[in-house]
Write an enzyme that holds these catalytic residues in place. Structure first.
Site, mmCIF file in Angstrom:
data_model
loop_
_atom_site.group_PDB
_atom_site.id
_atom_site.type_symbol
_atom_site.label_atom_id
_atom_site.label_comp_id
_atom_site.label_asym_id
_atom_site.label_seq_id
_atom_site.Cartn_x
_atom_site.Cartn_y
_atom_site.Cartn_z
ATOM 1 N N GLU A 92 33.479 39.594 46.517
ATOM 2 C CA GLU A 92 33.613 40.872 45.818
ATOM 3 C C GLU A 92 33.406 40.735 44.315
ATOM 4 O O GLU A 92 33.704 39.697 43.729
ATOM 5 C CB GLU A 92 34.993 41.467 46.098
ATOM 6 C CG GLU A 92 35.116 41.936 47.520
ATOM 7 C CD GLU A 92 36.542 42.271 47.903
ATOM 8 O OE1 GLU A 92 36.753 43.349 48.453
ATOM 9 O OE2 GLU A 92 37.427 41.448 47.646
ATOM 10 N N CYS A 105 34.027 41.408 36.627
ATOM 11 C CA CYS A 105 34.965 40.442 37.192
ATOM 12 C C CYS A 105 34.257 39.791 38.380
ATOM 13 O O CYS A 105 33.922 40.469 39.343
ATOM 14 C CB CYS A 105 36.215 41.196 37.633
ATOM 15 S SG CYS A 105 37.420 40.179 38.484
ATOM 16 N N CYS A 112 40.041 31.302 49.040
ATOM 17 C CA CYS A 112 40.651 30.391 48.058
ATOM 18 C C CYS A 112 41.595 29.458 48.799
ATOM 19 O O CYS A 112 42.286 29.871 49.724
ATOM 20 C CB CYS A 112 41.417 31.184 47.005
ATOM 21 S SG CYS A 112 42.151 30.133 45.723
ATOM 22 N N CYS A 116 48.404 30.907 47.144
ATOM 23 C CA CYS A 116 49.495 31.624 46.465
ATOM 24 C C CYS A 116 50.011 32.708 47.412
ATOM 25 O O CYS A 116 49.224 33.481 47.969
ATOM 26 C CB CYS A 116 49.009 32.233 45.159
ATOM 27 S SG CYS A 116 48.313 30.998 44.055
ATOM 28 N N CYS A 119 49.002 36.592 47.137
ATOM 29 C CA CYS A 119 47.599 36.939 46.861
ATOM 30 C C CYS A 119 46.810 37.092 48.158
ATOM 31 O O CYS A 119 46.831 36.211 49.022
ATOM 32 C CB CYS A 119 46.979 35.847 45.985
ATOM 33 S SG CYS A 119 45.188 35.989 45.788
ATOM 34 N N GLU A 161 39.326 30.157 43.034
ATOM 35 C CA GLU A 161 39.864 29.432 41.885
ATOM 36 C C GLU A 161 38.676 28.774 41.167
ATOM 37 O O GLU A 161 38.109 27.789 41.661
ATOM 38 C CB GLU A 161 40.878 28.386 42.376
ATOM 39 C CG GLU A 161 41.294 27.362 41.361
ATOM 40 C CD GLU A 161 41.734 27.930 40.013
ATOM 41 O OE1 GLU A 161 42.579 28.833 39.962
ATOM 42 O OE2 GLU A 161 41.213 27.449 38.990
ATOM 43 N N LEU A 214 50.432 32.434 35.506
ATOM 44 C CA LEU A 214 51.697 31.702 35.464
ATOM 45 C C LEU A 214 52.684 32.233 36.525
ATOM 46 O O LEU A 214 53.154 31.499 37.370
ATOM 47 C CB LEU A 214 52.279 31.850 34.051
ATOM 48 C CG LEU A 214 53.095 30.697 33.514
ATOM 49 C CD1 LEU A 214 52.302 29.408 33.507
ATOM 50 C CD2 LEU A 214 53.589 31.019 32.101
ATOM 51 N N CYS A 332 41.925 41.444 39.706
ATOM 52 C CA CYS A 332 40.859 41.656 40.676
ATOM 53 C C CYS A 332 40.777 40.494 41.647
ATOM 54 O O CYS A 332 39.954 40.482 42.536
ATOM 55 C CB CYS A 332 39.526 41.991 40.027
ATOM 56 S SG CYS A 332 39.254 41.308 38.430
#
Ligand code: SAH
Ligand code: SF4
Length: 349
Positions: A92, A105, A112, A116, A119, A161, A214, A332
Site C-alpha cells: 500500500e 508514504c 513485516c 508489534c 500493528c 520495517e 517508540l 500509515c
C-alpha cells in the site's frame, strides 16, 4: 523472461538501460532516464521515443507493481493505492496533499517480521522485501497523481520495517534524492529500532530524517508492545539516536501511538520526556487505531490533550496527529486497518 528475473523500469541503473539500447543514439538513455525520473512517465507514455522502441521497452520493463485499487478521500486530499506484487504480495501507498507540501508514504516490505502487537502489518507477518524499483514505482505513481502539485516529501512509514530491508531502501533514497530531486531533508525513514540500520544510516552521506517508533519509554512495557526491544533495548537505542544526531544534525522524532491505559498515563509522559528532552526529539502522538488482533482502544481526545500538555510542560516539542483521512502520515503503517475507516471512494479508470 522468467518471473524471478523480472525487472521493472526502476530496477535498472543507467548502465543497464544503456545495455537495453545498444543500437540507439546515446542521447536516448538520457531521454528515457529523464522521462522516468524527471517526469515519472510510464514507458508507454514516452511519446518522444520512436513507437517501436517505446513498445519494446514497455514490454521488457513492465512495472513490478500492478494497481489493484485506487481510492481518494472525499475532500480529494488523500489518495491510497493497493498494489499487488509478485508472489501475491499486497502493498500500500498513500499520497497526502497539504497546503504547503505533498507527501507520499511508501511501503518497504510486503508485511513485516517485527510483530508489534498493535500493528495490522505486524499481525499479518512477513511476506517479502520490496526491491528498490518497487519502492520507486510507488513514488512515481504519487508524482503522477499529484499532477501540478510537486511531490515534496517521502516518508518510509508504510508497510514494513525499512531498516530490515536496508539495501533496497537506501537504493531508493539515493535515486529519490539524486534523480527525482527531492532533498534528503524531505525524506524520512521510520524504524522500530533496528540498531545496526540506524548506525549504518549515520555513516551515509545523505542526512535523511530519522523517526523512531517508540510507544514506550521503559523496557518492561516496550518489550510487550515491540518484541524487537528485547534485542535492542532502550539504552542502546537512544545511544544510537544520539550518534545519529551528532553525525547528521537532523531532527529526530519519536512516534507514539497512544493506547488507552497502557502508555498514556502521567508516568508514561514523564518517562518519555526523560528520553526525548536530552535528544531534543520531536514527539508525534497518534491515538491508536484498533486492529483485529489487538482489541485495546486508542486514547480518547481529552486524554490525548492531557498527555500532550504533560509533555509540553516538560519541555518536549509535541504534535498530535489526528485520525483523519487527510492526516494519516504518522500511522500509515497500518493502512490496511485504517483504509476501512477512511471516507475513501474508488477512482474509476
Ligand atoms: N516499521 C516502521 C515503519 C512503519 S511506520 C516503524 O514501525 O516505524 C508506521 C507507524 O505507524 C509506526 O510509527 C507504527 O508504530 C505506527 N502504527 C502501527 N500500528 C498502529 C496502530 N494500530 N495505530 C497507530 N499507529 C500505529
Ligand atoms: Fe513492522 Fe512497524 Fe508494524 Fe512494528 S509497527 S510490525 S515494525 S510495520
Amino acid at each position: 523472461m522468467s518471473k524471478a528475473a523480472h525487472r521493472g523500469p526502476y530496477d535498472l541503473s543507467r548502465e543497464d538501460l544503456a545495455g537495453l539500447l545498444p543500437d540507439e543514439p546515446r542521447y536516448r538513455v538520457d531521454q528515457v532516464w529523464q522521462a522516468l525520473y524527471g517526469q515519472s512517465r510510464r514507458l508507454e507514455e514516452m511519446t518522444g521515443l520512436p513507437k517501436e522502441l517505446r513498445a519494446r521497452l514497455a514490454d521488457e520493463l513492465s512495472p513490478s507493481l500492478t494497481m489493484l485499487a485506487e481510492s481518494r478521500s472525499t475532500d480529494g486530499r488523500t489518495t491510497k493505492w493497493l498494489w499487488s506484487g509478485s508472489g501475491r504480495s499486497a502493498v500500500e501507498t498513500v499520497l497526502m496533499l497539504y497546503p504547503d507540501r505533498a507527501t507520499v508514504c511508501v511501503s518497504s516490505q510486503a508485511g513485516c517480521a517485527m510483530g508489534c502487537s498493535f500493528c495490522a502489518t505486524g499481525q499479518a507477518g512477513f511476506v517479502r522485501h520490496l526491491t528498490t524499483g518497487e519502492i520507486l514505482e510507488q513514488v512515481a505513481a504519487a508524482r503522477r497523481a499529484g499532477g501540478s502539485r510537486r511531490l515534496t516529501n517521502v516518508v518510509f512509514m508504510g508497510m514494513g520495517e525499512p531498516l530490515a530491508n536496508y539495501d533496497s531502501v537506501w537504493g531508493a533514497v539515493t535515486r529519490i534524492h539524486a534523480d527525482m530531486g527531492i532533498s534528503a531533508r524531505h525524506i524520512t525513514v521510520s524504524t522500530v529500532g533496528v540498531l545496526p540500520g540506524i548506525r549504518r544510516l549515520a555513516r551515509e552521506d545523505l542526512p535523511v530524517n530519522l523517526a523512531v517508533s517508540l510507544h514506550a519509554a521503559n523496557d518492561r512495557l516496550r518489550n510487550t508492545l515491540v518484541p524487537l526491544n528485547k534485542r535492542y533495548p532502550l539504552g542502546p537505542l537512544t545511544e544510537a539516536c544520539r550518534q545519529y544526531l551528532t553525525a547528521k544534525g537532523r531532527r529526530l522524532s519519536f512516534e507514539w501511538a497512544l493506547i488507552s491505559g497502557v502508555n498514556d498515563r502521567p508516568s508514561d509522559a514523564d518517562e518519555l520526556a526523560g528520553l526525548a528532552r536530552p535528544l531534543s526529539a520531536h514527539v508525534n502522538l497518534i491515538p491508536l487505531n484498533p486492529t483485529p488482533g489487538y482489541q485495546v482502544r486508542g486514547t480518547d481526545p481529552a486524554g490525548v490533550r492531557r498527555f500532550r500538555d504533560d509533555l509540553r510542560a516538560r519541555g518536549v516539542n509535541t504534535t498530535v496527529r489526528r485520525n483523519r483521512g487527510t492526516d494519516i502520515d504518522a500511522a500509515c503503517g497500518q493502512l490496511a486497518a485504517r483504509a476501512a475507516r477512511l471516507p475513501l471512494e474508488p477512482v474509476p479508470h
